[in-house]
Design a protein around this motif. Structure first.
Motif, mmCIF file in Angstrom:
data_model
loop_
_atom_site.group_PDB
_atom_site.id
_atom_site.type_symbol
_atom_site.label_atom_id
_atom_site.label_comp_id
_atom_site.label_asym_id
_atom_site.label_seq_id
_atom_site.Cartn_x
_atom_site.Cartn_y
_atom_site.Cartn_z
ATOM 1 N N TRP A 129 1.067 -0.874 0.081
ATOM 2 C CA TRP A 129 0.091 0.031 0.085
ATOM 3 C C TRP A 129 0.807 1.246 0.015
ATOM 4 O O TRP A 129 1.960 1.174 0.554
ATOM 5 C CB TRP A 129 -0.860 0.031 1.204
ATOM 6 N N GLY A 130 0.453 2.351 -0.477
ATOM 7 C CA GLY A 130 1.132 3.443 -0.860
ATOM 8 C C GLY A 130 0.337 4.404 -1.525
ATOM 9 O O GLY A 130 -0.964 4.481 -1.653
ATOM 10 N N ALA B 94 -4.804 5.380 1.049
ATOM 11 C CA ALA B 94 -4.018 4.445 0.580
ATOM 12 C C ALA B 94 -4.068 3.714 -0.802
ATOM 13 O O ALA B 94 -5.587 3.411 -0.883
ATOM 14 C CB ALA B 94 -3.395 3.560 1.581
ATOM 15 N N THR B 95 -3.610 3.789 -1.632
ATOM 16 C CA THR B 95 -3.783 2.703 -2.669
ATOM 17 C C THR B 95 -2.992 1.396 -2.545
ATOM 18 O O THR B 95 -1.878 1.579 -1.963
ATOM 19 C CB THR B 95 -3.058 3.621 -4.243
ATOM 20 N N PHE B 96 -3.651 0.544 -2.940
ATOM 21 C CA PHE B 96 -3.111 -0.779 -2.805
ATOM 22 C C PHE B 96 -2.838 -1.488 -4.075
ATOM 23 O O PHE B 96 -3.700 -1.384 -4.986
ATOM 24 C CB PHE B 96 -4.202 -1.762 -2.064
ATOM 25 N N MET B 97 -1.826 -2.131 -3.904
ATOM 26 C CA MET B 97 -1.618 -2.993 -5.029
ATOM 27 C C MET B 97 -2.482 -4.317 -5.068
ATOM 28 O O MET B 97 -2.340 -4.973 -3.796
ATOM 29 C CB MET B 97 -0.208 -3.479 -5.207
ATOM 30 N N ARG B 98 -3.328 -4.490 -5.628
ATOM 31 C CA ARG B 98 -4.371 -5.751 -5.367
ATOM 32 C C ARG B 98 -3.744 -6.876 -6.355
ATOM 33 O O ARG B 98 -3.846 -8.145 -5.321
ATOM 34 C CB ARG B 98 -5.675 -5.296 -6.308
ATOM 35 N N SER B 99 -3.303 -6.837 -7.231
ATOM 36 C CA SER B 99 -2.561 -8.218 -7.853
ATOM 37 C C SER B 99 -1.490 -7.774 -8.732
ATOM 38 O O SER B 99 -1.445 -6.606 -9.525
ATOM 39 C CB SER B 99 -3.501 -9.023 -8.483
ATOM 40 N N VAL B 100 -0.513 -8.676 -9.146
ATOM 41 C CA VAL B 100 0.680 -8.535 -10.174
ATOM 42 C C VAL B 100 0.320 -9.944 -10.780
ATOM 43 O O VAL B 100 0.462 -11.016 -10.249
ATOM 44 C CB VAL B 100 1.795 -8.477 -9.525
ATOM 45 N N THR B 101 0.682 -9.954 -12.209
ATOM 46 C CA THR B 101 0.549 -11.131 -12.778
ATOM 47 C C THR B 101 1.961 -11.215 -13.696
ATOM 48 O O THR B 101 2.235 -10.090 -14.153
ATOM 49 C CB THR B 101 -0.514 -11.357 -13.900
ATOM 50 N N ILE B 102 2.644 -12.090 -13.422
ATOM 51 C CA ILE B 102 3.989 -12.426 -14.160
ATOM 52 C C ILE B 102 3.816 -13.713 -14.934
ATOM 53 O O ILE B 102 3.457 -14.537 -14.605
ATOM 54 C CB ILE B 102 5.028 -12.363 -13.241
ATOM 55 N N ARG B 103 4.358 -13.662 -16.168
ATOM 56 C CA ARG B 103 4.531 -14.870 -17.105
ATOM 57 C C ARG B 103 5.965 -15.100 -17.221
ATOM 58 O O ARG B 103 6.709 -14.374 -17.454
ATOM 59 C CB ARG B 103 3.721 -14.641 -18.228
ATOM 60 N N SER B 104 6.187 -16.543 -17.609
ATOM 61 C CA SER B 104 7.366 -16.922 -17.995
ATOM 62 C C SER B 104 7.251 -17.986 -18.893
ATOM 63 O O SER B 104 6.265 -18.894 -18.647
ATOM 64 C CB SER B 104 8.283 -17.190 -16.948
ATOM 65 N N SER B 105 8.021 -18.357 -19.769
ATOM 66 C CA SER B 105 8.057 -19.521 -20.478
ATOM 67 C C SER B 105 8.888 -20.727 -20.031
ATOM 68 O O SER B 105 9.028 -21.703 -20.280
ATOM 69 C CB SER B 105 8.437 -19.306 -21.971
ATOM 70 N N ASP B 106 9.579 -20.468 -18.783
ATOM 71 C CA ASP B 106 10.333 -21.487 -17.904
ATOM 72 C C ASP B 106 9.446 -22.129 -17.031
ATOM 73 O O ASP B 106 9.280 -21.970 -15.943
ATOM 74 C CB ASP B 106 11.586 -20.544 -17.242
ATOM 75 N N ILE B 107 8.679 -23.216 -17.673
ATOM 76 C CA ILE B 107 7.611 -23.717 -16.934
ATOM 77 C C ILE B 107 8.015 -24.428 -15.711
ATOM 78 O O ILE B 107 7.242 -24.226 -14.705
ATOM 79 C CB ILE B 107 7.136 -24.776 -18.033
ATOM 80 N N LEU B 108 9.113 -25.253 -15.707
ATOM 81 C CA LEU B 108 9.571 -25.912 -14.749
ATOM 82 C C LEU B 108 10.000 -24.864 -13.448
ATOM 83 O O LEU B 108 9.452 -25.208 -12.200
ATOM 84 C CB LEU B 108 10.859 -26.516 -15.009
#
Lengths: 208, 136
Positions: A129-130, B94-108
């Motif tokens: 949060w920030g 306050a503003t919250f980060m609610r989610s982050v999505t990260i992708r990669s082709s390094d499946i393992l």
């Protein structure tokens, strides 16, 4: 001594996310230059239209007179400098050692009138949060007024009001066909943005 | 005193006090799990960005073609009814980060990350429960 150039090796040009372009940076009275270390590094930075970058020479040239500010900050690859130009361009160069700070600070002071190497102190608290803020072309998320990360606006492919108080930002994938190792790339981030009208009540928390 | 207890909640966790404590491994700009600091470190445009495990609500994984997507859902207001959360409510703006999505082709590796983050979250939840029981 005062005209001598100051050089650092193994420095990554990171204006464009996810490219791996390694080279040398040189600071001198006339400006700052970065040169790709090899043909592969040169190819990596090619074709993006990075301002001041010559695809043929594999060189980035920044004139002293164009520099507005230079910041020093912790990045994933050690330390990085952020060079802001008067026209709003931001150049990013990563891969410095902590110990490079003193010679960098000294070089900036000696070569560029009125410019000092600023410390950009990043937040490592691990909080989610920030406040969001705009710094040039970056959307910067700040925790207790310290930057936690930046999202370059030119990487945003879409934004959405995903729900009440929720904003989603979709990010451009890496250029298709780019030869790259398996990288971890952020593709979306969602923010909870508090409403401007209802700020007093705790949301749906039942009783106290 | 309400103000004090809120402050304590906020100060309860912190990933790193200084940058020298960041693990060396962050330099390769990939997701990293630092069990010692109870934190996950996500690569965001060249920066190594830690999130304390306490901020994580859950993590989900989806496989789409050559990529694995990890979605980190963080605790934020207006989610989950009935569960008492320890949000830092002292700042209603306050503003919250609610989610982050990260992708990669390094499946393992993404599968490994998924498992170790889930484990870290479980451990942390267990510790919290034990602490709460002791306090009662």
């Amino acid at each position: 001594m005062s005209d001598a150039k100051v050089q650092f090796n193994e420095i990554f040009l990171t204006d464009v996310p996810y490219i791996v372009a390694r080279g040398q940076i040189r600071l001198g009275k006339s400006g700052i230059g970065w040169k790709a270390a090899s043909d592969a590094d040169m190819a990596a930075a090619m074709g993006y239209g990075i301002p001041g970058y010559s695809d043929e020479k594999g060189m980035l040239a920044i004139q002293s007179a164009d520099i507005r500010r230079i910041q020093w900050q912790r990045v994933a690859k050690g330390f990085g400098i952020r060079i802001w130009l008067k026209d709003g361009t931001l150049h990013k160069l990563d891969g410095f050692d902590r110990d490079d700070y003193d010679s960098m600070k000294d070089a900036v002071k000696r070569f560029y009138k009125g410019i000092t190497l600023e410390n950009r102190d990043v937040s490592l608290k691990g909080w989610n949060w920030g406040k969001t803020d705009f710094e040039g072309q970056n959307l910067t998320f700040k925790v207790e007024n310290k930057p936690m990360f930046d999202i370059p606006m030119n990487q945003v492919s879409n934004t959405n009001l995903a729900g009440k108080n929720e904003v989603s930002i979709e990010l451009q994938p890496t250029r298709p066909g780019t030869k790259r190792k398996a990288i971890d790339e952020m593709v979306e981030v969602r923010f909870y943005v508090p409403g401007t009208t209802t700020t007093t009540k705790k949301p749906s928390d039942g009783e106290d | 005193n309400k103000g004090n207890s809120e402050e304590q909640t906020i100060k309860k966790f912190e990933s790193y006090k200084r940058e020298t404590a960041l693990p060396k491994e962050v330099s390769n700009c990939r997701i990293y799990v630092d069990n010692r600091a109870d934190s996950i470190i996500l690569p965001v445009y060249g920066m190594a960005v830690p999130f304390h495990i306490s901020t994580l609500k859950n993590i989900s994984k989806s496989d789409e073609g050559e990529y694995v997507y990890l979605r980190f859902n963080f605790n934020s207001p207006g989610q989950g009814v009935g569960k008492k959360d320890s949000l830092p409510i002292s700042d209603p703006n306050a503003t919250f980060m609610r989610s982050v999505t990260i992708r990669s082709s390094d499946i393992l590796r993404m599968n490994e990350m998924y498992t170790s983050i889930q484990n870290l979250k479980k451990d942390q939840a267990k510790r919290e429960t034990e602490k709460a029981q002791l306090a009662d």
